[in-house]
Design a protein around this motif. Sequence first.
Motif, short mmCIF file in Angstrom:
data_model
loop_
_atom_site.label_atom_id
_atom_site.label_comp_id
_atom_site.label_asym_id
_atom_site.label_seq_id
_atom_site.Cartn_x
_atom_site.Cartn_y
_atom_site.Cartn_z
N UNK A 52 -1.75 -8.31 12.43
CA UNK A 52 -0.64 -9.02 11.82
C UNK A 52 0.52 -8.06 11.60
N UNK A 53 1.76 -8.55 11.70
CA UNK A 53 2.94 -7.75 11.38
C UNK A 53 3.64 -8.39 10.18
N UNK A 54 3.69 -7.64 9.08
CA UNK A 54 4.33 -8.10 7.85
C UNK A 54 5.73 -7.52 7.81
N UNK A 55 6.75 -8.37 7.90
CA UNK A 55 8.12 -7.88 8.08
C UNK A 55 9.00 -8.01 6.85
N UNK A 56 8.63 -8.85 5.86
CA UNK A 56 9.49 -9.09 4.71
C UNK A 56 9.18 -8.12 3.57
N UNK A 337 -6.52 -6.81 10.49
CA UNK A 337 -5.70 -5.59 10.43
C UNK A 337 -4.25 -6.00 10.24
N UNK A 338 -3.55 -5.41 9.28
CA UNK A 338 -2.17 -5.77 9.01
C UNK A 338 -1.26 -4.55 9.11
N UNK A 339 -0.15 -4.70 9.83
CA UNK A 339 0.88 -3.67 9.86
C UNK A 339 1.92 -3.99 8.78
N UNK A 340 2.06 -3.10 7.79
CA UNK A 340 3.14 -3.23 6.82
C UNK A 340 4.35 -2.51 7.41
#
Length: 428
Positions: A52-56, A337-340
Amino acid sequence: MPEAEKIPQRLGRLITSPKAYGKQKSLLAGLRWLRANLPLGRVETEGFDPFWVVTKHADVVEVIRQHDLFHNGDRAHTLVPRASDDMARTLTGGSPHPIRTLVHMDEPDHSKYRRITQSWFTQQGIKSLEDRIRSIARASIDRMAERGSACDFVREVAIHYPLHVLMQILGVPEEDEPRMLKLTQELFASEDEDLGHGGAAAGDPARHAKELFRLLAEFQAFFVPLMERRRHKPADDLASVIANATIDGKPINYFEAVSYYVIIAAAGHDTTSSSISGGIWALCENMDEFHKLKDDTGLIPRLVEEAVRWTTPVHHVMRTATADAELRGRRIAKGDWLMLCYLSANRDEEAFDQPDRFLLHRDTSRSAIFGQGVHACLGQHLARLEMRIFFEELLGRLEWIELAGRPRRSASIFIGGPKSLPIRFKMN
């Protein structure tokens, strides 16, 4: 996976490409599109496990603060190709981490290891270092002035100043600083053809892990003898504090002590030098802001904060969900898995007014992502002090400054910043 959750392949390839972080224009445009259209989406691209890509900004802060729900250490802490992850697990006997530092730890270990050096890095603790740091800053600026009216600010000034500060605090002899500089640059910019060995093995998908293990062996060859010397004859430095630390009543082991040395030497140096360089780059392109600083040096603390936001030397960190969760209305499954994405969060229009402009009078009610919660950057107060002192000393002597060529950024997915910044200047 539902199509509505998928990040377009083109953007997925940008997010996983070191070269995109060196150029940034297309990447920043892609992240802007994601914030507006798919603020939480999944990347599925060849060679990488889905993530996942967390953009906010608000979502990144929410994940950071839920440190029990989103772990640092269960999977790789930074985005690495699947082949590199497999290689790391093979070489470590199952762990995704070739090195084990505070950023790879979760509770209860994280607090235990953080306490070892925490007193050195509190706001109160670093006050005693101010005179020493100011002396180092003045010497750095003297060397800059000796170059006449032009220099490559990154290569000739910025990379040396915070390294010298950290090596003094650690207790590393000055003659060993060139060796440390080489190792720290290669550690975070191994994908960059100029700074690392990225060009030599560009076709090898496991090159990241191989290069990391090679570098860690060199760090170990340097730090183990230092550690042994400090165990037998402690001094008033961080090397002695770490060497003689105990965890659960037992002496810290060599692997984790060396890991500690590496993260202090490398992370503390690279991020600070990048932020200083990014701030100077921005001032060269925003002379109105430069003149505001010359008229009012009380703006320097704001310059420090804006330089960190603008440069964002830590581009991302990864987290792993420890249980099923919900974020922005989407279901995050246990083990995901998350990308901050700090690079996106620090340009979020809902968090920062006119985020693509470099502004000293910015509303600082929302801070740039510099690490928050239990994993707040251990050295953030030291980094801010180093930057404030450097800018105070430089702006006190600088009459004007401008770009003298094309600046370039390092090609690095994890930590990066300017790698070349040609400038012309006049000092009094």
